[in-house]
Each structure stands twice: as structure tokens, then as C-alpha cells.
Design a protein around this motif. Structure first.
Motif, PDB file in Angstrom:
ATOM      1  N   UNK A 176       0.824  -1.178   0.014  1.00  0.00           N
ATOM      2  CA  UNK A 176       0.053  -0.090   0.098  1.00  0.00           C
ATOM      3  C   UNK A 176       0.799   1.172  -0.080  1.00  0.00           C
ATOM      4  N   UNK A 177       2.074   0.990   0.805  1.00  0.00           N
ATOM      5  CA  UNK A 177       2.858   2.290   0.772  1.00  0.00           C
ATOM      6  C   UNK A 177       3.458   2.710  -0.562  1.00  0.00           C
ATOM      7  N   UNK A 178       3.540   1.715  -1.481  1.00  0.00           N
ATOM      8  CA  UNK A 178       4.344   1.898  -2.720  1.00  0.00           C
ATOM      9  C   UNK A 178       3.328   2.317  -3.905  1.00  0.00           C
ATOM     10  N   UNK A 179       1.844   2.638  -3.575  1.00  0.00           N
ATOM     11  CA  UNK A 179       0.895   3.035  -4.621  1.00  0.00           C
ATOM     12  C   UNK A 179       1.359   4.465  -4.735  1.00  0.00           C
ATOM     13  N   UNK A 180       1.069   4.732  -5.923  1.00  0.00           N
ATOM     14  CA  UNK A 180       1.370   6.243  -6.495  1.00  0.00           C
ATOM     15  C   UNK A 180       0.346   7.238  -5.845  1.00  0.00           C
ATOM     16  N   UNK A 181       0.316   8.344  -6.152  1.00  0.00           N
ATOM     17  CA  UNK A 181      -0.423   9.652  -5.665  1.00  0.00           C
ATOM     18  C   UNK A 181      -1.816   9.268  -6.416  1.00  0.00           C
TER      19      UNK A 181
END
Length: 602
Positions: free
Chosen positions: A159-164
Motif C-alpha cells: 500500500x505504501x508503494x502506491x502512487x498519488x
């Protein structure tokens, strides 16, 4: 020694599978939409909250599922599409592996409400992280409604590596477009945070393309259609003048399935050879129909890479089909034999007096092989040529010797006379002490502009040129979101933009440094350059925007420059902090030394 090999729990195995199938919210949208299509739905509605991070809801009026099927659908490798290995070579549906729902349920909170048409009641099932929390009868419309909440809630790293939000929403729109373009007979809608982005009524392929990309594309489409025993091809390609310096509106479908195929893309590009502006990509929407047994779609988890049994033959058919379409619509180059360009030759009347032929004096003793013939030797002309040639070479070497010891490194040149030459509208050539300096004019201008735009962004001092007649254009939803995202910084590089409804924007001002006089073309290139530069994760937003704007504004290859323009470009380049490389890291300057030239003449 105890045994160390053990079977993974289903929840862990499903999370591992999800890593391949479910990469981001757009992957969930794709899988659920394709399941709805396979269920025979005629109406499919997609609702998104917070770019899919909070909610993804896909509702359809398809066949629905029984209570037992609803439960089994979330098991790995549970599928209604195939029953034996032979079925893999006759697949006509979107999904078939039985991995999608199991993968989604492993990394999100899922609620399914479904009812078969013939049943009075339906079923609700709730699964969190592969664990079934609830299943019971319920009242619901016919068809299915999948609700996916809090994607990757149990995998914080993913989830942290999802973009804007804007970036993730762009991916969702792209996947949405791929499905809706393949199925124009189905009505689709897409909402994001209570705002309707698409409401596409059922229709034909052309109507669907116009519905997705706007009315302006309707005038740009050329019909492509060919039927052979190997493959049937239909669809549309854009006219050459509609080609853009960006990708995004290039779509291949086989048996109504979107596919990526660089080899076939080259076939379309080959058909446009010699009629397409440099550095541009044609728009196309190509739909192929072929025997399912002649293709293999089971080579990638996302099922977008497809192998054909006879790719070379299809390449030839596709290229010829597109070329024939361009010729049929008088787009390919042709000769014009209109009367107005013919030479009017007067007809001689029989009473006219024939003119006498001009007299020719012939020297009967002339011998062209006589080396002593005075008319051939002309020592006065030879001496003049040798004298001028020697002077030219002396002047060239004098210029070379007067340059500083290492101008290509220091970037400082004396006040001596400088000569610049342009080759093929692409390279600027200048003599220096060590040989000849070649400068890539487009890359050089990109370097100059990127530093200027970055300075404007950093100092918040925009340099804008107000448009006398504001330009209103329509862009697709993904590009509209990009402009929304970068709008605060756009004004600092000189753009004045007003956002309007239905993906329309009004361009009221453009950067004064820009060379293009077409605001729409410049904005199109800016968006594509920004997408490309966004792949560089280490760069900040300002750097990406400065690089993208430089790419959109730089002088193109093929533009002829006068002497003063070349001098100005040269001086501005060596005033930059990094003149040797473009903003994208490509070389700007190359020097061919005298030693290199000497080797060429050995």
C-alpha cells in the motif's frame, strides 16, 4: 533432522498470487470489469473512491451466481471457463485461470451480492484477507455487485508503494478504456468521488471511440477493413495530420481482447512510411478476429501479451490493410493531373511560316582529347581557383588556431569570427581547435529551456504570453487529471489554464520561451513528456515538469536555422550548468578530431 518442506497456507499462497495479478487498484478494476463482460452483462457501472484505495465497486446485470458458485468463485483455480487442458486453445472469454477473485480477496475486504435471473433471492458473501466472515441469503438486483474496500490493508508495504491518487486514477482510466473499447455493445459508466467521468451508451466501434476520446477524433478516423482466411481486420487509423508525438491512442484487440504487440505496431508504422511527420505516432484502433486455436493467451498473468501462430503473415496483411485504407481515402501521396497544372502548348496553323533553325558554328579541327588545347586548360581560371581555395583553407585553419586551448571543456570562446553550418536540419557544426564540433540542436535547446523553466518554477516568477484568442480543447480523462495535478506549477512556467466541465480546458496564456505557435500541440507534447519523465522516481515534480516542458517547447528536428539563431543557441548552451547532456541524459555535443578525419583519408 526434522523435515523442512511444508505447504503454504491458502491465505499466503493467495497473497503471493496477488502479487502477479493485482498490482494496483487498476488491476482490480480490470479483473472485475472483465468478469462482468463474461457474465453477459449489458450494463456495467464502476464506482471509485480515492482512486481505488478506499473503494472499488463494479455492478453488472449479468447472469449472476448461485449460493454455491458465489462461494467457490473465491477459491484459487475455481473457474467456469475451462475444464480441460484442450480448452486453453479455444478460449473466447476474458478470464479463465480462476485467480483474480482469490487474489483480490487475499489483499482486501470484499463484499459480493449476486442473484441469478431465475431466483427470487440472492446471496451476500463477505471475505476479509481470504477469510470468509459471512455468507447468507439477501435481497439484491439480478446480476452481481462486487465491493472491494481498503486494498492492501493487510500488506502495508504494498500500500505504501502506491502512487498519488491522480497517478492511480490515470491507471484505472486506462484499464477502463481498454475494456470499453473492446465491447461497444455494452453500456459502461465510471464515477470517481461522486463525479461522473464516463457514461458510454451502447453503440458501434466508432461511436465508442468518439465517446471515450471526444468528438474531435471523429474527423480523424480512417476505416480499415480486410477479410482473409487467416485473420479478419477492422477498425480505424488516424489521418497523418492527427499523429502526435505521444503514445496512448494506439489499441490492438484480438477476439475482443486487448493486447500489446510491438511487432504489429511496426506494421502500422510501416504503412505510414513517408507520409507521417517526423517523431510522431499514428492513432489506431485495430480489431482482429482469428481462430482461438491459432493464438496463445496463456503466457502472462495479465493476459495482454499474446502469441500468434503465423505472426509474419498477419504482419503483412495488417500493413497492407492500413496502407490500402490510407490510399483509398486519398491520404497516401499521389500525383495531381488537374488541367490547371498542365502546360498550354499552342497548336501551329498550316499557314504559319516555319522558323529557320539557329545557325551552329562547328570547328572541324577540334579534338577534345588534345591536352594542349588552350580552351581546355584555361590557366587563368585554374590559378584563380587555386588562389581562392588556398585562401579558404588558410582562413579555416586560422580560425581553428585562434580558438582557446580547450573550448569544448571550458565553454568559453574568444571574439574571433565563428562559422556555423547546419546538417539535415538536425546538427549544428562548428570548427574548433581539435577538429569539428557537432551539436544536436533539439537536445541543446531542451537543455537551455529546462534550466530556464526550472528557474521559473523555483523563483515563482512566470513568464507568460497571453493568447489573443484563448483556445478551448477537449482532452481525455487521464490527461485532464494530469493537468489538474500539475496546474499549480504550470502557471509558473507560463501556462494560464481554466478548467471547464466534461474534460474541457481553456488555454489563455502560454510560455513565452516556447517555439510552438500551437497551444494544443504544445500541451499534448507536454502531457506525454511528463508521463515519460514520471518514470524517473528520483526526480521531483518541478524537475519532471521542467524537463517535460522543455521537450514540448524545443525546436524540432528539420527546422532550418539562420546564422544568428545558431550563434544564439551556441552561446546559450555553453551558458548552461551542464551543456554536454540533455535533461534526459543524452549527449548534446560530439567532436570529431583532426586525427579522426585523417584516418578517414588513409
Amino acid at each position: 533432522m526434522p523435515d523442512i518442506i511444508k505447504l503454504l497456507p491458502d491465505s499466503v499462497a493467495n497473497q503471493i498470487a496477488a502479487g502477479e495479478v493485482i498490482q494496483r487498484p487498476a488491476s482490480v478494476v480490470k479483473e472485475l470489469m472483465e468478469n462482468a463482460v463474461d457474465a453477459g452483462a449489458v450494463n456495467i457501472n464502476v464506482i471509485i473512491k480515492d482512486s481505488g484505495k478506499t473503494l472499488i465497486r463494479v455492478t453488472d446485470d449479468g447472469s449472476g451466481m448461485s449460493e454455491t458458485d458465489a462461494r467457490l468463485a473465491f477459491e484459487r483455480h475455481a473457474t467456469s471457463k475451462i475444464s480441460s487442458a484442450n480448452d486453453l486453445f479455444a478460449i473466447k472469454t476474458k478470464g479463465f485461470r480462476g485467480e483474480a477473485l482469490a487474489s483480490i480477496a487475499a489483499v482486501a475486504m470484499v463484499e459480493l451480492k449476486t442473484r441469478k435471473h431465475e431466483n427470487e433471492t440472492g446471496t451476500i458473501i463477505i471475505i476479509n484477507g481470504s477469510k470468509v466472515e459471512k455468507q447468507e441469503p439477501c435481497s439484491c438486483p439480478k446480476g452481481s455487485s462486487f465491493c472491494v474496500r481498503n486494498l492492501f490493508y493487510n500488506i502495508p508495504v504494498r500500500r505504501k508503494f502506491l502512487k498519488s491518487d491522480n497517478a492511480e486514477m490515470r491507471h484505472i482510466i486506462v484499464e477502463f478504456q481498454k475494456v470499453v473499447l473492446a465491447h461497444p455493445a455494452i453500456r459502461f459508466s465510471l464515477q470517481h468521488n461522486d463525479s461522473e467521468l464516463y457514461n458510454l451508451l451502447a453503440g458501434n466501434y466508432r461511436q465508442r471511440i468518439v465517446g471515450v476520446f471526444g468528438k474531435q477524433i471523429n474527423q480523424e478516423l480512417v476505416t480499415v477493413e480486410t477479410n482473409t482466411t487467416l485473420v479478419s481486420i477492422k477498425g480505424y487509423t488516424g489521418k497523418p495530420e492527427s499523429a502526435r508525438r505521444k503514445s496512448g491512442e494506439q489499441f490492438f484487440f484480438v477476439n475482443n481482447r486487448f493486447m500489446k504487440h510491438p511487432y504489429f505496431h511496426k506494421a502500422v508504422a510501416e504503412a505510414f512510411q513517408n507520409i507521417l511527420p517526423a517523431e510522431t505516432i499514428p492513432t489506431y484502433f485495430i480489431y482482429m478476429e482469428t481462430d482461438p486455436g491459432s493464438i496463445d493467451i496463456n503466457i502472462h498473468p495479465t493476459k495482454t501479451e499474446i502469441k500468434f501462430e503465423d505472426e509474419r503473415a498477419i504482419w503483412q496483411i495488417l500493413m497492407a490493410s492500413v496502407r490500402e485504407a490510407l490510399g483509398r481515402f486519398n491520404i497516401a501521396p499521389s500525383l495531381d493531373f488537374d488541367n490547371e497544372v498542365l502546360i498550354d502548348i499552342p497548336v501551329r496553323s498550316p499557314s504559319d511560316i516555319m522558323p529557320e533553325p539557329p545557325g551552329i558554328e562547328i570547328d572541324p579541327v577540334f579534338n577534345p582529347f588534345d591536352r594542349d588545347e588552350p580552351s581546355l586548360r584555361r590557366p587563368d581560371i585554374i590559378e584563380k581557383f587555386e588562389r581562392e581555395n588556398a585562401a579558404n583553407w588558410e582562413k579555416l585553419y586560422t580560425t581553428l588556431e585562434k580558438e582557446n586551448e580547450n573550448p569544448e571543456l571550458s565553454g568559453k570562446f574568444g571574439d574571433t569570427e565563428r562559422k556555423f553550418f547546419q546538417i539535415k536540419g538536425k546538427y549544428i557544426v562548428c570548427p574548433v581547435k581539435s577538429g569539428l564540433m557537432f551539436i544536436d540542436q533539439k537536445r541543446a535547446h531542451e537543455r537551455i529551456l529546462s534550466e530556464k523553466f526550472f528557474e521559473c518554477l523555483s523563483s515563482h516568477k512566470p513568464v507568460s504570453q497571453i493568447e489573443l484568442f484563448p483556445v478551448v480543447i477537449e482532452v481525455n480523462s487521464a490527461d485532464y487529471d494530469i493537468l489538474r495535478e500539475i496546474e499549480p506549477d504550470l502557471k509558473y512556467i507560463g501556462f494560464t489554464i481554466e478548467f471547464r466541465e466534461k474534460n474541457k480546458i481553456c488555454i489563455k496564456g502560454c510560455p513565452s520561451h516556447a517555439t510552438s505557435s500551437d497551444p494544443k500541440e504544445m500541451l499534448d507534447i507536454l502531457i506525454e513528456e511528463y508521463k515519460a519523465s514520471s518514470k524517473e522516481a528520483s526526480a521531483g515534480v518541478k524537475e519532471k515538469l521542467a524537463v517535460a516542458m522543455a521537450g514540448a517547447s524545443a525546436i524540432p528536428y528539420g527546422k532550418v536555422l539562420i546564422q544568428s539563431e545558431m550563434e544564439n543557441l551556441f552561446d546559450n548552451l555553453f551558458a548552461c550548468s551542464v551543456p554536454n547532456y540533455s535533461p534526459k541524459g543524452k549527449p548534446v555535443i560530439n567532436i570529431i578530431t583532426i586525427e579522426d578525419l585523417d584516418k578517414k583519408f588513409r
